[in-house]
Design a protein around this motif. Structure first.
Motif, PDB file in Angstrom:
ATOM      1  N   MET A  38       0.836  -1.194   0.000  1.00 49.62           N
ATOM      2  CA  MET A  38       0.000   0.000   0.000  1.00 49.62           C
ATOM      3  C   MET A  38       0.870   1.242   0.000  1.00 49.62           C
ATOM      4  O   MET A  38       1.970   1.253   0.525  1.00 49.62           O
ATOM      5  N   GLU A  39       0.304   2.328  -0.589  1.00 51.30           N
ATOM      6  CA  GLU A  39       1.057   3.583  -0.665  1.00 51.30           C
ATOM      7  C   GLU A  39       1.098   4.226   0.713  1.00 51.30           C
ATOM      8  O   GLU A  39       0.076   4.387   1.374  1.00 51.30           O
ATOM      9  N   LEU A  68     -10.049   8.797  -0.059  1.00 50.35           N
ATOM     10  CA  LEU A  68      -8.916   7.918  -0.345  1.00 50.35           C
ATOM     11  C   LEU A  68      -8.038   7.734   0.887  1.00 50.35           C
ATOM     12  O   LEU A  68      -7.568   6.626   1.171  1.00 50.35           O
ATOM     13  N   GLU A  69      -7.811   8.825   1.620  1.00 54.15           N
ATOM     14  CA  GLU A  69      -6.969   8.733   2.820  1.00 54.15           C
ATOM     15  C   GLU A  69      -7.643   7.906   3.905  1.00 54.15           C
ATOM     16  O   GLU A  69      -6.988   7.154   4.633  1.00 54.15           O
ATOM     17  N   LYS A  70      -8.952   8.048   4.011  1.00 52.86           N
ATOM     18  CA  LYS A  70      -9.671   7.300   5.037  1.00 52.86           C
ATOM     19  C   LYS A  70      -9.652   5.805   4.748  1.00 52.86           C
ATOM     20  O   LYS A  70      -9.467   4.980   5.656  1.00 52.86           O
ATOM     21  N   GLU A  71      -9.819   5.454   3.482  1.00 49.76           N
ATOM     22  CA  GLU A  71      -9.863   4.038   3.110  1.00 49.76           C
ATOM     23  C   GLU A  71      -8.480   3.467   2.840  1.00 49.76           C
ATOM     24  O   GLU A  71      -8.339   2.258   2.656  1.00 49.76           O
ATOM     25  N   PHE A 109      -1.374   7.101   9.600  1.00 52.72           N
ATOM     26  CA  PHE A 109       0.090   7.159   9.627  1.00 52.72           C
ATOM     27  C   PHE A 109       0.744   5.872   9.134  1.00 52.72           C
ATOM     28  O   PHE A 109       1.980   5.778   9.147  1.00 52.72           O
ATOM     29  N   ASP A 110      -0.065   4.887   8.748  1.00 56.17           N
ATOM     30  CA  ASP A 110       0.452   3.612   8.267  1.00 56.17           C
ATOM     31  C   ASP A 110       1.385   2.984   9.301  1.00 56.17           C
ATOM     32  O   ASP A 110       2.543   2.662   9.026  1.00 56.17           O
ATOM     33  N   SER A 111       0.872   2.859  10.516  1.00 55.05           N
ATOM     34  CA  SER A 111       1.660   2.267  11.597  1.00 55.05           C
ATOM     35  C   SER A 111       0.717   1.534  12.547  1.00 55.05           C
ATOM     36  O   SER A 111      -0.484   1.478  12.318  1.00 55.05           O
ATOM     37  N   GLU A 112       1.272   0.959  13.620  1.00 60.57           N
ATOM     38  CA  GLU A 112       0.462   0.277  14.627  1.00 60.57           C
ATOM     39  C   GLU A 112       0.735   0.845  16.012  1.00 60.57           C
ATOM     40  O   GLU A 112       0.319   0.287  17.027  1.00 60.57           O
ATOM     41  N   LYS A 154       5.706  13.170  17.568  1.00 56.29           N
ATOM     42  CA  LYS A 154       6.560  13.688  16.497  1.00 56.29           C
ATOM     43  C   LYS A 154       5.845  13.681  15.144  1.00 56.29           C
ATOM     44  O   LYS A 154       6.163  14.484  14.267  1.00 56.29           O
ATOM     45  N   LYS A 155       4.904  12.781  14.966  1.00 60.21           N
ATOM     46  CA  LYS A 155       4.195  12.712  13.689  1.00 60.21           C
ATOM     47  C   LYS A 155       3.289  13.924  13.459  1.00 60.21           C
ATOM     48  O   LYS A 155       2.821  14.157  12.348  1.00 60.21           O
ATOM     49  N   THR A 156       3.003  14.669  14.534  1.00 54.56           N
ATOM     50  CA  THR A 156       2.142  15.852  14.375  1.00 54.56           C
ATOM     51  C   THR A 156       2.945  17.104  14.074  1.00 54.56           C
ATOM     52  O   THR A 156       2.394  18.207  14.062  1.00 54.56           O
TER      53      THR A 156
END
Length: 737
Positions: A1-2, A193-196, A695-698, A733-735
């Protein structure tokens, strides 16, 4: 996934090309705000503002840091202001002039004189406003992904201009609809798109953009070309104009000085614009004209006309019959708003024009008004002039000795003219006047009794809640017996009518109150600033040997006329020494007036102290204001950079039991301000999953699991926090942008 990358320009930017499209469409939408300026205002250098918007958006697009964007934008603003306002000055002299203007306008801002700000300072403020708007545009487009509010404001702004100005917005509306709906569609699809977290977002966006733009354009073209029915609602402008005309016909007061007084009543709107500044030794009323015919609704001029008298500049013409041994004094006028009449003090002798000496004046005896004319006989307007006058003063003994006019034929005509009243005047007005004055014999005491009546608690001064008399209602009767609330026109007209009902000749006077004291001009001269708010009306009573003597019935105002108390000495002569040593009865305010005057004096003293301090330390104050403002704006604009660092520093060494719970709640608030809002009723686990998809993380799910274990499982908070701090810091930090 992107992978979605949050921060910088949108929180998620899968393509620079898409961001460029958003910025371009946003710029065109903002451009619609600037296009009408050249047509509806006096702004002739709109291209500088457009270039500034382009530069600001480009810096935002390339994510330039604040220490680059601020100097670039600041330098462009100074360059644009120099190009527009330098007027042939070199760079260094202009910079000196620029800082002097900043200082002068800062004083105007502190004194709330918004209408007197200079064009240079207004342009500077407009550049700063555009600076903020471009920042907000970036926030709406690339972080919030929502532009509807700005789009709605743009439509509202353009339609208002099209309705109430000469700007024609037919094509602008078409452009705005195309741009706005395209932006709304793109941002909606991007959020989806971002939500899904769908793959191949760039290709999907391209497939979405083309049909979206085509569909919007096609719909607009069809709507533009289709036949249209006649408007259901009438054009509001003619409707409003007709209503305004009707209101004027029913007595709504105008702002400042006006010539039509036939319909009095209604609210009075404040206007702080300066009309003129006068330098003179003492405060006094500034007279313009009088009216003699009361209609029951207002004042007009009667048909008893006398040909105007020509007056030459510099010639002595003692218009006012007011005995005084005062030395001749000057009143030097400078006008900001120029009218075709002369403003004068009592005791007028002559007038000198400060400009060219051509032309002449006409004195209209019916209006007691002086008007300037050119040498060709055309109406003129004077910006500056000096009036020489002998301050009026009156003997109380002589005033109290008058209770009628001489029997000469000349006075019989005056008495008939200035005791006129309409036949429809209610009898109770006469009854009230007689009740107030029955115990007095002289005209002066009767006038004073009526004047004092308006200072009682029955009456109140009000500029807004003022009634308009009905068709069959008398203006004075309504005020005296029904409303008892109003401003100078109500008080002065009522006193004139009551005096006339007693067969005492009186007339209605218009002009300006003394104005606000602005400082000393040397040699016992003082400077007074008179605004439209000082437009005023008062009363004059005819005393055969003294002329027209002014009275002030309006509550809260003090008559500056000098009445010499010479009854005890038995002398009727008027001298300068008597005048200065004897206190004027007319100048004795009531208790409330005295308190108001003292309050005004305190305010003036405080304003002078502030102004003096500002002038003395203007450099340091100005520099401090600039530094503080730049620092505050910098902190505000860069908060997404420094707030996460501050939060990490704040929680780094905390070990107490409550640290983990407080840190987790702070993280939730941080995500909310960043645009990742938690829906009402959404569980923490569901919200954590939403954050992780973004953020594509867990990490958020892991941190939430530990937080729930602490809250519901009763674990040791300090141990959980020590173990979870790294996860928390990564999320904070991601913010950062």
């Amino acid at each position: 996934m992107e992978k979605c990358i949050c921060g910088g320009e949108a929180g998620v930017n899968s393509s620079r090309g898409f961001a460029f499209i958003l910025y371009t469409l946003g710029f065109v939408l903002l451009w619609e705000w600037l296009l009408p300026l050249e047509q509806i205002t006096q702004t002739s250098e709109v291209h500088y503002f457009i270039i500034f918007v382009v530069v600001s958006l480009c810096l935002n697009f390339f994510q330039a840091p604040w220490f680059v964007t601020w100097p670039v934008k600041g330098a462009f603003i100074l360059y644009a202001l120099f190009s527009i306002f330098a007027g042939g000055l070199g760079p260094f002299p202009w910079f000196v002039h620029f800082f002097n203007e900043i200082r002068a306008n800062a004083i105007l801002v502190l004194s709330r004189d918004w209408l007197d700000l200079t064009p240079l300072f207004r342009s500077l403020l407009f550049f700063l406003l555009l600076w903020q708007i471009t920042y907000l545009l970036r926030y709406w487009l690339t972080i919030k992904r929502k532009i509807f509010v700005f789009y709605l404001m743009t439509i509202f702004y353009i339609t208002l201009l099209d309705t109430f100005t000469e700007y024609k917005a037919d094509r602008a509306i078409v452009r705005i609809v195309i741009i706005g709906f395209t932006l709304l569609g793109l941002l909606f699809f991007k959020r989806m798109l971002e939500k899904e977290r769908m793959s191949g977002q760039y290709q999907l966006m391209l497939r979405w953009m083309v049909p979206l733009a085509a569909m919007v354009s096609f719909g607009v073209v069809i709507g533009y070309l289709s036949p249209k029915a006649a408007p259901v609602w009438p054009d509001p402008v003619p409707f409003m104009e007709s209503k305004a005309e009707n209101m004027r016909g029913t007595g709504v007061s105008k702002i400042g000085y006006g010539i039509d007084d036939s319909q009095l009543g209604g609210p009075f709107i404040n206007d702080d614009r300066v009309v003129f500044t006068v330098t003179t030794p003492a405060r006094q009323y500034w007279k313009i004209e009088t009216k003699d015919l009361y209609t029951g609704k207002g004042w007009v001029t009667s048909n008893q006309r006398v040909a105007p008298t020509a007056i030459q500049y510099g010639d002595k013409n003692p218009i006012d019959l007011s005995p005084s041994n005062h030395p001749v004094r000057e009143a030097r006028f400078e006008f900001d708003i120029v009218y075709p009449h002369v403003v004068r003090p009592y005791g007028f002798l002559s007038i000198e024009k400060d400009e060219d000496k051509t032309g002449f004046l006409r004195y209209d005896l019916n209006l007691d008004k002086i008007s300037p004319f050119t040498i060709d006989g055309n109406e003129a307007r004077l910006n500056k002039y000096t009036i020489y006058y002998r301050p009026a003063s009156y003997s109380m003994k002589e005033l109290r000795g008058i209770n009628d006019l001489p029997k000469e034929e000349d006075y019989s005509g005056l008495k008939k003219q200035y005791t006129q009243l309409p036949e429809t005047l209610p009898e109770r007005v006469h009854d009230l006047a007689r009740e107030l004055t029955d115990e007095y014999d002289s005209w002066y005491d009767k006038a004073r009794a009526i004047e004092k009546h308006f200072q009682t608690g029955e009456f109140s001064y009000d500029q807004t809640r003022v009634a308009i008399p009905a068709k069959d209602e008398d203006y004075v009767d309504q005020f005296l017996f029904d409303t008892k609330r109003g401003y100078c026109d109500n008080f002065s007209t009522s006193m004139v009518v009551m005096l006339r009902s007693l067969d005492i000749p009186a007339r209605w006077v218009k002009g300006y109150a003394p104005g606000k004291y602005k400082g000393s001009a040397g040699d016992d001269y003082r400077v007074y600033e008179v605004t439209n708010n000082e437009a005023h009306s008062w009363v004059e009573v005819l005393f055969p040997t003294m002329g027209w003597v002014p009275f002030e019935p309006t509550k809260g105002f003090n008559n500056p006329t000098t009445i010499i108390n010479d009854e005890q000495t038995g002398s009727t002569s008027v001298s300068a020494s008597n005048e200065e040593s004897t206190e004027s009865i007319e100048s004795q305010p009531d208790e409330k007036g005295s308190e108001a005057e003292e309050t005004n004096k305190d305010v003036i003293v405080k304003e002078l102290k502030v102004a003096k301090f500002f002038y003395k330390y203007w450099g340091a104050i100005g520099l401090a204001i600039i530094v503080i403002s730049l620092t505050a704006v910098g902190l505000l604009l860069s908060r997404d950079r420094w707030v996460p660092r501050y939060l990490i520093w704040k929680f780094k060494k905390r070990q107490e039991e409550s640290a983990f719970a407080e840190a987790y709640e702070t993280l939730l608030k941080r995500f909310d301000s960043f645009g990742l809002k938690r829906k009402p009723g959404q569980t923490l686990r569901s919200y954590a999953a939403y954050i992780d998809r973004h953020f594509d993380s867990e990490e958020m799910s892991q941190l939430t699991e530990r937080y729930e274990k602490l809250v519901y499982g009763g674990g040791k908070a300090s141990a959980e926090w020590e173990y979870s701090r790294e996860l928390w810091e990564n999320l904070i930090k991601k913010t950062r942008n």
